[in-house]
Design a protein around this motif. Sequence first.
Motif, mmCIF file in Angstrom:
data_model
loop_
_atom_site.group_PDB
_atom_site.id
_atom_site.type_symbol
_atom_site.label_atom_id
_atom_site.label_comp_id
_atom_site.label_asym_id
_atom_site.label_seq_id
_atom_site.Cartn_x
_atom_site.Cartn_y
_atom_site.Cartn_z
ATOM 1 N N MET A 71 0.847 -1.196 0.000
ATOM 2 C CA MET A 71 0.000 0.000 0.000
ATOM 3 C C MET A 71 0.882 1.244 0.000
ATOM 4 O O MET A 71 1.871 1.310 0.734
ATOM 5 N N LYS A 72 0.536 2.237 -0.794
ATOM 6 C CA LYS A 72 1.306 3.482 -0.887
ATOM 7 C C LYS A 72 0.458 4.632 -0.344
ATOM 8 O O LYS A 72 -0.637 4.899 -0.837
ATOM 9 N N ILE A 73 0.984 5.298 0.695
ATOM 10 C CA ILE A 73 0.237 6.360 1.378
ATOM 11 C C ILE A 73 1.047 7.651 1.355
ATOM 12 O O ILE A 73 2.249 7.646 1.637
ATOM 13 N N GLY A 74 0.385 8.752 1.033
ATOM 14 C CA GLY A 74 1.024 10.059 1.047
ATOM 15 C C GLY A 74 0.553 10.895 2.224
ATOM 16 O O GLY A 74 -0.619 10.861 2.597
ATOM 17 N N ASN A 78 -2.011 16.916 -11.528
ATOM 18 C CA ASN A 78 -1.154 16.024 -10.740
ATOM 19 C C ASN A 78 -1.474 14.563 -11.058
ATOM 20 O O ASN A 78 -1.881 13.796 -10.191
ATOM 21 N N ASP A 79 -1.297 14.185 -12.300
ATOM 22 C CA ASP A 79 -1.665 12.824 -12.721
ATOM 23 C C ASP A 79 -0.913 11.746 -11.947
ATOM 24 O O ASP A 79 -1.445 10.650 -11.727
ATOM 25 N N TRP A 80 0.290 12.052 -11.515
ATOM 26 C CA TRP A 80 1.123 11.051 -10.850
ATOM 27 C C TRP A 80 0.560 10.594 -9.500
ATOM 28 O O TRP A 80 0.965 9.548 -8.990
ATOM 29 N N VAL A 81 -0.379 11.322 -8.926
ATOM 30 C CA VAL A 81 -0.915 10.939 -7.617
ATOM 31 C C VAL A 81 -1.741 9.660 -7.689
ATOM 32 O O VAL A 81 -2.037 9.045 -6.656
ATOM 33 N N GLU A 82 -2.115 9.248 -8.898
ATOM 34 C CA GLU A 82 -2.904 8.027 -9.037
ATOM 35 C C GLU A 82 -2.124 6.803 -8.590
ATOM 36 O O GLU A 82 -2.695 5.734 -8.345
ATOM 37 N N ASP A 83 -0.792 6.938 -8.462
ATOM 38 C CA ASP A 83 0.040 5.832 -7.967
ATOM 39 C C ASP A 83 -0.228 5.549 -6.489
ATOM 40 O O ASP A 83 0.140 4.480 -5.979
ATOM 41 N N TYR A 84 -0.821 6.506 -5.784
ATOM 42 C CA TYR A 84 -1.046 6.383 -4.349
ATOM 43 C C TYR A 84 -2.403 5.741 -4.073
ATOM 44 O O TYR A 84 -3.392 6.032 -4.743
ATOM 45 N N ASP A 85 -2.411 4.904 -3.032
ATOM 46 C CA ASP A 85 -3.672 4.280 -2.616
ATOM 47 C C ASP A 85 -4.482 5.204 -1.720
ATOM 48 O O ASP A 85 -5.721 5.205 -1.768
ATOM 49 N N TYR A 86 -3.786 5.974 -0.867
ATOM 50 C CA TYR A 86 -4.457 6.906 0.053
ATOM 51 C C TYR A 86 -3.576 8.130 0.278
ATOM 52 O O TYR A 86 -2.347 8.069 0.156
#
Length: 384
Positions: free
Chosen positions: A1-4, A125-133
């Motif tokens: 899981m990838k969280i920002g 910010n298309d790259w944020v789609e890599d994040y799950d939350y």
Amino acid sequence: MKIGIITLLSNNYGNRLQNYAVQELLKNIGDSTVYTVPFEKNKPSKNNTTNIKKNIPYYIKAFNSRMKNIYSFNYEKHNLIYNAFYYLLCNKKIKSLIKERNEKFKKFDECYINYENRTLTLGNNDWVEDYDYFVCGSDQIWNPYYPTCNKLAFLQFVDEKKRISLSASFGVNEIPSSKIEAYKNWLNAFSDISVREKEGADIVKNLTGKDVTLLLDPTMLVDISTWEKMMKKPENYPNEKYALCYFLGSLTKDYKHFIDKMSKKYNLKIISVLDIEDDTYFSCDPAELVYLISHAEHVFTDSFHGSVFSILFKRNFTVFDRVEEGKSMNSRITTLLQTFKIEHKMFKNDDDISNEQLDYRYIENVLKENRNKYKKFINSALER
């Protein structure tokens, strides 16, 4: 899981320590990779700057404010003349100390904070789609008077199902009328909100009708072992018992008299952080500050996080009211002391309260309950 993590980023002790705490909390969720994500601030409004009446009193106030907030001249006796002469005579020393402090904060971040190398912007910010939350909090991420108060701080750049607020703080009791509609829209776009102060919960309720979860600051939600592992003994650590002074606001004559009296009574050396005139520990980093608090015989502070770590490490401590522009800044400290039923730790007069014992069994129970409440909240948010 990838969280920002979306939070305030500054060379401020409380800010960096809560950022680390949020990161460590989220890392413990399954097999999570957690990044702190820098984000774009609002640009200063030309209207706000041009409408300010710039007369002589304005420049005097601005100079004294700079000396206090940037250079940490925090003893109340200082006036314009004292500040000006000290600045002129010690400008080179001041700049050197601030540079050293900033470098130590940078090294702390490199060691303890995992950063995303891209910056969120108010555009695409298309790259944020890599994040799950994405998690916003804690600190005053929703303060309407900060330049960071925009749609990014409310996670409006990702789908609603990816938005979680963790112990977010508004830092105020009410939202200015010019921003109410924006706040209503942003807050209504959350499914899972937790805030740090009761005043914050009231704001959300009044604007959206939603009941939200009230949590402690993340620095208290992690286990004490988190801080014991990361704290660092300063190279110039004193070889005698000491009292630590950690003040964000003015050290008034009454406060200083009380601190001097108590330190003399218990034969304690006084050491200070955030005091450029007593500069031995001015450049200490957040890990060193935690060590200094955890080993102090007594902590004298007007800081929220100074109070938090005194409680966590079971230190004797005294809390002082911090007043700016004639307004008390201690609402969140008052809430903190009330939560643990230790309101008597607030300085009221010159009486000795150093040895008044705290009910640590009750304090530990409150910490345990809130840590369980956090787990319930975050698990519910992630299962949605």
